[in-house]
Design a protein around this motif. Structure first.
Motif, PDB file in Angstrom:
ATOM      1  N   LEU A   8       0.829  -1.209   0.000  1.00  0.00           N
ATOM      2  CA  LEU A   8       0.000   0.000   0.000  1.00  0.00           C
ATOM      3  C   LEU A   8       0.863   1.257   0.000  1.00  0.00           C
ATOM      4  O   LEU A   8       0.623   2.197  -0.775  1.00  0.00           O
ATOM      5  N   LEU A   9       1.867   1.267   0.867  1.00  0.00           N
ATOM      6  CA  LEU A   9       2.693   2.468   0.999  1.00  0.00           C
ATOM      7  C   LEU A   9       3.516   2.722  -0.260  1.00  0.00           C
ATOM      8  O   LEU A   9       3.704   3.874  -0.670  1.00  0.00           O
ATOM      9  N   ILE A  10       4.012   1.674  -0.907  1.00  0.00           N
ATOM     10  CA  ILE A  10       4.747   1.842  -2.163  1.00  0.00           C
ATOM     11  C   ILE A  10       3.847   2.481  -3.215  1.00  0.00           C
ATOM     12  O   ILE A  10       4.252   3.419  -3.921  1.00  0.00           O
ATOM     13  N   GLN A  11       2.625   2.001  -3.330  1.00  0.00           N
ATOM     14  CA  GLN A  11       1.701   2.563  -4.313  1.00  0.00           C
ATOM     15  C   GLN A  11       1.404   4.032  -4.018  1.00  0.00           C
ATOM     16  O   GLN A  11       1.364   4.865  -4.942  1.00  0.00           O
ATOM     17  N   LYS A  12       1.207   4.348  -2.757  1.00  0.00           N
ATOM     18  CA  LYS A  12       0.887   5.728  -2.400  1.00  0.00           C
ATOM     19  C   LYS A  12       2.087   6.651  -2.637  1.00  0.00           C
ATOM     20  O   LYS A  12       1.922   7.794  -3.091  1.00  0.00           O
ATOM     21  N   LEU A  13       3.290   6.175  -2.331  1.00  0.00           N
ATOM     22  CA  LEU A  13       4.482   6.993  -2.559  1.00  0.00           C
ATOM     23  C   LEU A  13       4.696   7.257  -4.044  1.00  0.00           C
ATOM     24  O   LEU A  13       5.020   8.378  -4.456  1.00  0.00           O
ATOM     25  N   LEU A  14       4.520   6.247  -4.862  1.00  0.00           N
ATOM     26  CA  LEU A  14       4.659   6.449  -6.302  1.00  0.00           C
ATOM     27  C   LEU A  14       3.579   7.390  -6.817  1.00  0.00           C
ATOM     28  O   LEU A  14       3.813   8.178  -7.741  1.00  0.00           O
ATOM     29  N   GLY A  15       2.397   7.324  -6.212  1.00  0.00           N
ATOM     30  CA  GLY A  15       1.332   8.241  -6.593  1.00  0.00           C
ATOM     31  C   GLY A  15       1.674   9.682  -6.302  1.00  0.00           C
ATOM     32  O   GLY A  15       1.149  10.601  -6.955  1.00  0.00           O
ATOM     33  N   PHE A  73       6.112  -0.068 -10.085  1.00  0.00           N
ATOM     34  CA  PHE A  73       7.347   0.615 -10.498  1.00  0.00           C
ATOM     35  C   PHE A  73       7.452   0.675 -12.015  1.00  0.00           C
ATOM     36  O   PHE A  73       7.800   1.710 -12.590  1.00  0.00           O
ATOM     37  N   ALA A  74       7.180  -0.452 -12.686  1.00  0.00           N
ATOM     38  CA  ALA A  74       7.286  -0.486 -14.140  1.00  0.00           C
ATOM     39  C   ALA A  74       6.327   0.514 -14.773  1.00  0.00           C
ATOM     40  O   ALA A  74       6.699   1.246 -15.709  1.00  0.00           O
ATOM     41  N   THR A  75       5.117   0.581 -14.267  1.00  0.00           N
ATOM     42  CA  THR A  75       4.133   1.520 -14.807  1.00  0.00           C
ATOM     43  C   THR A  75       4.575   2.965 -14.579  1.00  0.00           C
ATOM     44  O   THR A  75       4.487   3.813 -15.482  1.00  0.00           O
ATOM     45  N   TYR A  76       5.061   3.237 -13.378  1.00  0.00           N
ATOM     46  CA  TYR A  76       5.473   4.609 -13.042  1.00  0.00           C
ATOM     47  C   TYR A  76       6.656   5.049 -13.900  1.00  0.00           C
ATOM     48  O   TYR A  76       6.664   6.145 -14.474  1.00  0.00           O
ATOM     49  N   ILE A  77       7.667   4.179 -14.012  1.00  0.00           N
ATOM     50  CA  ILE A  77       8.879   4.554 -14.747  1.00  0.00           C
ATOM     51  C   ILE A  77       8.582   4.752 -16.224  1.00  0.00           C
ATOM     52  O   ILE A  77       9.126   5.649 -16.870  1.00  0.00           O
ATOM     53  N   SER A  78       7.706   3.904 -16.786  1.00  0.00           N
ATOM     54  CA  SER A  78       7.394   4.039 -18.211  1.00  0.00           C
ATOM     55  C   SER A  78       6.688   5.356 -18.511  1.00  0.00           C
ATOM     56  O   SER A  78       6.763   5.860 -19.629  1.00  0.00           O
ATOM     57  N   LYS A  79       6.018   5.926 -17.519  1.00  0.00           N
ATOM     58  CA  LYS A  79       5.287   7.178 -17.732  1.00  0.00           C
ATOM     59  C   LYS A  79       6.097   8.407 -17.337  1.00  0.00           C
ATOM     60  O   LYS A  79       6.084   9.422 -18.032  1.00  0.00           O
ATOM     61  N   THR A  82      13.093   7.971 -15.896  1.00  0.00           N
ATOM     62  CA  THR A  82      14.192   8.058 -16.849  1.00  0.00           C
ATOM     63  C   THR A  82      14.839   6.690 -16.975  1.00  0.00           C
ATOM     64  O   THR A  82      14.518   5.755 -16.242  1.00  0.00           O
ATOM     65  N   ILE A  83      15.785   6.585 -17.922  1.00  0.00           N
ATOM     66  CA  ILE A  83      16.494   5.318 -18.060  1.00  0.00           C
ATOM     67  C   ILE A  83      17.290   4.998 -16.810  1.00  0.00           C
ATOM     68  O   ILE A  83      17.432   3.845 -16.411  1.00  0.00           O
ATOM     69  N   GLU A  84      17.804   6.037 -16.147  1.00  0.00           N
ATOM     70  CA  GLU A  84      18.532   5.826 -14.897  1.00  0.00           C
ATOM     71  C   GLU A  84      17.598   5.240 -13.833  1.00  0.00           C
ATOM     72  O   GLU A  84      18.000   4.382 -13.031  1.00  0.00           O
ATOM     73  N   ASP A  85      16.342   5.719 -13.814  1.00  0.00           N
ATOM     74  CA  ASP A  85      15.377   5.171 -12.855  1.00  0.00           C
ATOM     75  C   ASP A  85      15.118   3.691 -13.132  1.00  0.00           C
ATOM     76  O   ASP A  85      15.032   2.873 -12.196  1.00  0.00           O
ATOM     77  N   ALA A  86      15.002   3.345 -14.423  1.00  0.00           N
ATOM     78  CA  ALA A  86      14.753   1.951 -14.780  1.00  0.00           C
ATOM     79  C   ALA A  86      15.914   1.063 -14.362  1.00  0.00           C
ATOM     80  O   ALA A  86      15.726  -0.032 -13.823  1.00  0.00           O
ATOM     81  N   ILE A  87      17.137   1.534 -14.605  1.00  0.00           N
ATOM     82  CA  ILE A  87      18.313   0.746 -14.230  1.00  0.00           C
ATOM     83  C   ILE A  87      18.405   0.601 -12.716  1.00  0.00           C
ATOM     84  O   ILE A  87      18.716  -0.467 -12.183  1.00  0.00           O
ATOM     85  N   GLU A  88      18.118   1.671 -11.998  1.00  0.00           N
ATOM     86  CA  GLU A  88      18.152   1.611 -10.534  1.00  0.00           C
ATOM     87  C   GLU A  88      17.105   0.629 -10.010  1.00  0.00           C
ATOM     88  O   GLU A  88      17.348  -0.114  -9.061  1.00  0.00           O
ATOM     89  N   PHE A  89      15.946   0.626 -10.631  1.00  0.00           N
ATOM     90  CA  PHE A  89      14.896  -0.313 -10.228  1.00  0.00           C
ATOM     91  C   PHE A  89      15.346  -1.754 -10.454  1.00  0.00           C
ATOM     92  O   PHE A  89      15.162  -2.627  -9.593  1.00  0.00           O
TER      93      PHE A  89
END
Length: 692
Positions: free
Chosen positions: A524-531, A557-563, A566-573
């Motif tokens: 829940l908290l991960i979803q809210k933080l990404l929101g 995470f995948a949904t958030y990063i794709s929208k 950045t590529i750096e965010d994807a690599i960090e994930f």
């Protein structure tokens, strides 16, 4: 402030409350409990129960009575002798199935005495156990490893007598064996049930009858009845019971068959058939037919057995059919097979759990309980007190508390927690805190659950600052929060758009109290933080989640990063998912699919800056970078290639163009390591074939 009254009444509920709930005649008919201390009035008990010893073990020899018992003789455990005069004469005939079920239910916490009783009833009185008795004794014997031998002896005898373990009992037994770490017995039970199913399938007449009844859209005696006669179905109570069990999810068809069977010559429904039909009808949608059947049972001299009552009552309570559960309780309390004190307590608790508990239902249960000669237990007092506090009737709750004290029961954390909950529900938060602070003066120290109720009360009315203050006070007094309380706090903070505060609280609890949050709390908290766009904080929670051995929660995470990323965010994930090795193929595919989905999200007729072609061009560079920059390219499996290939084909097909896909894959070829070159070459080759 909550204060106990000094006036004591012989009734659990005051005359004013009773007069509001009942008619004058009914209120006058309510009498105080009798002075008898017997748990059950003897004139309501079946004959065998009256002669069942209550203070000593039974002396029945296992080896000489019920031959399927493998228990040692009484020499292995001291048993007080009981004179034969204490038992009914064998010439009195066998007891009924309902009587034996009732006694076994009372002995369900004592497997040896339950089996002794069944031995006695079988050998001395010629009792023949039916399917219901067999299923109940198996559930009793499954309560301990030491009774495993007896369990399987009874199971074999049950199969020899033509009876089967019903689905509910099977699941209960399987859970019990697994819980007690009995893998051998669990495996044997699965095999035993499988063999029983094969035997049942060989019963051609029963199987064919079920098919006929299931296929019939409408019931016509001349059509359906003729088909049943064609399959040569021999009507017996055992056969009818089996068929009703198979039709349990088609209650109206089961009822029509039940009515058809009783009209046939040389057959009459017995107790087992009636109880089987009651179990089928006792559900939402057929409740009127259920009560009609119950009245018919009474006219025909049949009773609802205690095992059927327990199953129906639990179903009603689970389905929130509380009034039906109370009505069934009243019916049983007027008959010979009365529910236990525990059943009364559970029913009162279920009534109190409603948003607005119905005090009329509370009074009806208590009235029947008192009329049977029982004195209220602590649990009964708590059940009444809980409902009164929940509806805000604090004056009456005070009187119940005083009566409980006069009966010798001291209020405990359960009692005070109920009061605190009711006060919070009535938004009397200051008084609720006063009750908690004053508990220690009465000799009752608040426990974690009591603090949790108060904090949850603050959260339920949106007083988050006061909830946090109370939470801090609790920690300061040396209490350790648990996952439940932390989950309550996180949910409440997130509902007020304070995910950052919830994140800080979780980190503090991890650092200070070494508390392990629930998996649901993390998610829940991960979803809210990404929101709220807080990717860094969400990634830290993902690392903590993995550290607590929870499955990684990668989807948001995948949904958030794709929208937005950045590529750096994807690599960090991806590094967070696999900090010590290269990410798995599925991790890459999750990111790829999110990019593809984002690229295609929208109306495909647009080809400008808002169209899918433009979005794909933006994501193409991200895909290239993710593959090229990977330090340890993953050896892709054929299944992974097919998933990626399918996504790419869908993408190019949606754009009605293959040139962009080819261009993207050609860019992949440049500068890639050999393992990636092979994949890209295969992919391009298949893509050319597919898109040509």
């Amino acid at each position: 402030m909550y204060r106990a009254s000094r006036e004591v009444s012989p009734f659990l509920l005051s005359s004013s409350v009773r007069s509001r709930l009942l008619s004058p005649a009914a209120a006058a008919a309510a009498v105080p409990p009798s002075s008898s201390s017997a748990p059950f009035p003897s004139h309501h008990l079946p004959p065998l129960l009256l002669h069942l010893p209550t203070t000593t073990s039974t002396p029945w020899q296992h080896s000489s009575l019920f031959f399927f018992s493998s228990l040692p003789g009484p020499s292995c455990s001291p048993c007080a002798p009981v004179d034969d005069d204490e038992f009914p004469s064998p010439t009195s005939g066998p007891p009924s199935q309902e009587s034996v079920l009732y006694v076994l239910k009372m002995l369900d916490k004592s497997p040896p005495r339950a089996l002794d009783f069944l031995n006695c009833a079988t050998a001395r009185y010629g009792f023949k156990p039916g399917a219901r008795v067999y299923n109940l004794i198996l559930r009793i014997l499954a309560g301990g490893k030491e009774w495993s031998g007896d369990f399987w002896a009874v199971a074999r005898k049950m199969r020899e007598d033509g009876h089967a373990v019903d689905k509910g009992t099977y699941l209960t037994l399987l859970f019990s064996f697994k819980k007690q770490d009995m893998p051998t017995d669990a495996s044997a039970l699965v095999q035993f049930q499988s063999q029983a199913s094969e035997v049942a399938m060989r019963d051609r007449a029963v199987r064919a009858s079920v098919e006929v009844l299931s296929a019939a859209e409408e019931w016509h005696d001349d059509i359906v009845g003729e088909k049943l006669e064609d399959v040569k179905l021999v009507l017996s109570e055992t056969t009818v019971t089996k068929l009703l069990g198979e039709l349990r999810y088609q209650p109206m068809k089961a009822l029509r068959f039940f009515r058809w069977a009783v009209r046939k010559p040389d057959y009459k429904h017995g107790s087992a058939a009636y109880n089987a039909m009651a179990r089928v009808l006792g559900r939402e949608g057929t409740i009127r037919e259920f009560w009609s059947l119950v009245e018919e049972m009474r006219r025909e001299g049949n009773d609802i057995d205690i095992d059927t009552y327990v199953k129906l009552s639990r179903r009603f309570q689970k389905s929130k059919m509380i009034e039906e559960a109370v009505q069934l309780y009243e019916y049983m309390m007027d008959g010979p097979y009365k529910p236990s004190i525990q059943d009364c307590c559970l029913l009162l608790r279920q009534i109190s759990l409603a948003d607005e508990p119905d005090l009329d239902l509370v009074f009806r249960v208590v009235k029947k309980y008192e009329a049977s000669g029982h004195f209220p237990s602590k649990a009964v007092y708590d059940g009444i007190h809980r409902s009164l506090a929940s509806v805000g009737n604090f004056d009456e709750a005070e009187r119940i508390l005083e009566k409980m004290k006069s009966a010798g029961f001291d209020p405990d954390n359960i009692t005070y927690s109920q009061l605190i909950y009711g006060l919070c529900k009535a938004r009397r938060l200051a008084e609720a805190r006063e009750v908690l602070d004053g508990m220690q003066a009465t000799g009752c120290v608040p426990d974690l659950k009591t603090w949790t109720v108060l904090i949850q009360g603050y959260c339920s009315v949106g007083e988050m600052d006061r909830a946090l203050t109370c939470f801090t006070d609790m920690i300061g007094k040396g209490y350790e929060a648990d996952g439940n309380l932390l989950d309550i706090m996180v949910k409440s903070l997130c509902s007020k758009q304070r995910a950052g505060a919830a994140y800080t609280l979780v980190l503090q609890m991890l650092e200070m109290a070494h508390l392990k949050p629930w998996q649901a709390t993390y998610k829940l908290l991960i979803q809210k933080l990404l929101g709220e766009g807080k990717l860094e904080e969400a990634l830290k929670l993902l690392r903590l989640m993995k550290g607590h051995s929870f499955p990684p929660f990668s989807e948001p995470f995948a949904t958030y990063i794709s929208k937005y990323g950045t590529i750096e965010d994807a690599i960090e994930f991806l590094k967070t998912l696999s900090p010590k090795s290269s990410p798995s193929a599925s991790a890459y595919l999750t990111i790829f699919n999110s990019f593809f989905k984002e690229a295609l999200d929208g109306t495909c007729i647009f080809t400008g800056s808002d169209g899918p072609t433009a979005r794909l061009a933006q994501h193409r560079h991200r895909l290239n970078s993710m593959i090229v920059e990977g330090e340890h390219p993953h050896p892709w499996s054929s299944s992974s290639r097919s998933v990626l290939y399918g996504s790419k084909t869908n993408l190019t097909g949606g754009l009605a163009s293959s040139s962009l896909a080819k261009e993207t894959m050609n860019e992949h070829l440049r500068g890639l390591k050999p393992s990636w070159q092979t994949l890209a070459a295969q992919f391009t080759k298949r893509g050319n074939t597919r898109t040509t």
